[in-house]
Scaffold this active site. Structure first.
Site, PDB file in Angstrom:
ATOM      1  N   ASP A 180       9.242   7.200  13.244  1.00 44.06           N
ATOM      2  CA  ASP A 180      10.507   7.420  13.959  1.00 44.06           C
ATOM      3  C   ASP A 180      10.418   8.551  14.997  1.00 44.06           C
ATOM      4  OD1 ASP A 180      11.446   5.529  12.178  1.00 44.06           O
ATOM      5  OD2 ASP A 180      12.318   7.013  10.825  1.00 44.06           O
ATOM      6  N   GLN A 214       5.962  -2.859  12.131  1.00 46.71           N
ATOM      7  CA  GLN A 214       5.741  -1.642  12.928  1.00 46.71           C
ATOM      8  C   GLN A 214       5.050  -0.530  12.141  1.00 46.71           C
ATOM      9  OE1 GLN A 214       9.751  -1.028  15.366  1.00 46.71           O
ATOM     10  NE2 GLN A 214      10.021  -2.254  13.540  1.00 46.71           N
ATOM     11  N   ARG A 244      17.968 -15.509  21.171  1.00 45.01           N
ATOM     12  CA  ARG A 244      17.200 -15.499  19.922  1.00 45.01           C
ATOM     13  C   ARG A 244      16.904 -14.052  19.508  1.00 45.01           C
ATOM     14  NH1 ARG A 244      18.527 -20.097  20.043  1.00 45.01           N
ATOM     15  NH2 ARG A 244      17.246 -21.965  19.789  1.00 45.01           N
ATOM     16  N   THR A 254       5.903  10.228  10.609  1.00 41.37           N
ATOM     17  CA  THR A 254       6.942   9.202  10.636  1.00 41.37           C
ATOM     18  C   THR A 254       6.813   8.379  11.907  1.00 41.37           C
ATOM     19  OG1 THR A 254       9.292   8.695  10.901  1.00 41.37           O
ATOM     20  CG2 THR A 254       8.656  10.900  11.514  1.00 41.37           C
TER      21      THR A 254
HETATM   22  O1  F6P Z   1      11.529   6.257   8.399  1.00 46.20           O
HETATM   23  C1  F6P Z   1      10.684   5.182   8.634  1.00 46.20           C
HETATM   24  C2  F6P Z   1      11.437   3.886   8.486  1.00 46.20           C
HETATM   25  O2  F6P Z   1      10.536   2.830   8.775  1.00 46.20           O
HETATM   26  C3  F6P Z   1      12.700   3.750   9.334  1.00 46.20           C
HETATM   27  O3  F6P Z   1      12.427   3.469  10.676  1.00 46.20           O
HETATM   28  C4  F6P Z   1      13.411   2.658   8.583  1.00 46.20           C
HETATM   29  O4  F6P Z   1      14.814   2.726   8.781  1.00 46.20           O
HETATM   30  C5  F6P Z   1      13.070   2.962   7.160  1.00 46.20           C
HETATM   31  O5  F6P Z   1      11.883   3.713   7.162  1.00 46.20           O
HETATM   32  C6  F6P Z   1      12.864   1.739   6.309  1.00 46.20           C
HETATM   33  O6  F6P Z   1      12.670   2.135   4.996  1.00 46.20           O
HETATM   34  P1  F6P Z   1      12.116   1.203   3.840  1.00 46.20           P
HETATM   35  O7  F6P Z   1      10.621   1.097   4.010  1.00 46.20           O
HETATM   36  O8  F6P Z   1      12.473   1.920   2.589  1.00 46.20           O
HETATM   37  O9  F6P Z   1      12.754  -0.137   3.976  1.00 46.20           O
END
Ligand code: F6P
Length: 346
Positions: free
Chosen positions: A127, A279, A271, A125
């Site tokens: 995250d 990312q 802005r 992940t």
């Molecule tokens: O868990 C990874 C992540 O990119 C989070 O940082 C983000 O909130 C979420 O997934 C976004 O999910 P999706 O790709 O379903 O929009």
């Protein structure tokens, strides 16, 4: 043995490097590899494909996942767990490598605990919020992308005397914000772990401008709750707090609300840049390629040794294994020492 492999949840750079490493070591151990398409959905719907050397060739630097992914939760629909088990045995599979975050690994842990399902996990992940491992692969790439964006925003912020708000991902933890904020020299870093009030953040910006710096960079985590001196707190999320099959709300948008607040309270032109899925895209950093490869090799060994219900993990410099439950036990938040460093330097 025929070994299935799936990637579930949000994609991230390094997934293909894991697939490649699992396949290479497993072949060397005399096993076959079967790709499961689109996470758990592939086992629910029977979407499988044989993986051989030609499918694996050239994928190390490729972002995304050659297997596709989804946020399908077999525990969310009646009969889906049975479908998973049936697909698995009909395909003659003897083990599964599940590469995913808290949701995908949560399903793996439950299947193992309730059905003795022969699965091992690999933590992914951007995250970096999984317990049991110091770092997940994909995180370093996301931090590098966010840092480069902050660097670029500095020059345009300075040219226009503006405040630039950069919203980064990370769900309910501030790992990406803290690391990219420190690396990029942000002036304010707002995270779920350290919910500074809007009033305090604006006061810091004003102080900085009074001291002669008439531009600023503010990095905000998508999961930062707008926090006011009055005690009011508000999470900014998708329409009607829309949630996925695992019950997660879709975050995003806090940057815009924050920018408006900053502009109104300070009078500085502000802005917003929402980095979003940028990312998660593109090629993994060298660091993530190496980590993903080490995790993949470890997962292949765990399967070969029949050590199911385990997950490859990084502890210090060592790749070890921990119980699958460990990964999803609790959210791994940014430690206080790292938050303090961010506060001191920003
Ligand atoms: O868990 C990874 C992540 O990119 C989070 O940082 C983000 O909130 C979420 O997934 C976004 O999910 P999706 O790709 O379903 O929009």
């Amino acid at each position: 043995m025929r070994i299935g492999i799936l990637t579930g949840g949000g994609d991230c750079p390094g997934l293909n490097a894991v697939i490649r490493a699992v396949a290479r070591r497993s072949w060397a151990n005399g096993h076959e590899i079967v790709g499961v398409r689109e996470g758990w959905r592939g086992l629910v719907e029977g979407k499988l494909e044989e993986l051989g050397p030609s499918q694996i060739s050239g994928i190390l630097p490729r972002g995304g996942t050659i297997l596709g992914t989804s946020r399908t939760n077999p525990f969310g629909q009646d009969g889906d767990v049975e479908r998973v088990l049936t697909t698995f045995s009909d395909a003659g599979l003897g083990a599964l490598v599940a590469i995913g975050g808290e949701d995908t690994l949560g399903v793996a842990a439950r299947l193992h605990a309730q059905n003795g399902f022969p699965v091992v996990g690999v933590p992914k992940t951007i995250d970096n919020d999984l317990s049991g491992t110091d770092y997940t692969f994909g995180f370093d790439t996301a931090v590098s992308i966010a840092t480069e964006a902050i660097d670029r925003l500095h020059t345009t912020a300075e040219s226009h005397n503006r405040v630039m708000v950069v919203e980064v991902m990370g769900r309910h933890t501030g790992w990406i914000a803290v690391m990219s904020g420190i690396a990029g020299g942000a002036d304010v870093i707002l995270t779920p772990e350290d919910p500074e009030t809007i009033e305090d953040a604006c006061a810091r910006l004003v102080r900085r401008h009074d001291e002669g710096k008439d531009f600023s960079i503010v990095v905000v985590s998508e999961g930062y709750e707008l926090t006011y001196a009055s005690g009011e707190r508000r999470l900014v999320a998708g329409e009607a707090l829309e949630s996925d099959q695992f019950g997660h709300v879709r975050l995003g948008g806090v940057g815009h609300v924050l920018a408006k607040e900053i502009e109104e309270r300070t009078g500085y032109e502000t802005r917003v840049t929402v980095l979003g899925h940028v990312q998660r895209g593109g090629t993994p950093t060298a660091h993530d390629r190496v980590l993903a490869t080490r995790f993949g090799l470890k997962a292949a060994s765990l399967v070969h040794e029949g050590r199911f219900g385990r997950m490859a993990a990084l502890q210090g410099d060592a790749v070890v294994d921990v119980a699958l439950e460990e990964a999803t036990r609790e959210l791994k938040r940014v430690p206080a020492s790292m938050i303090a460093a961010a506060r001191e330097i920003a």
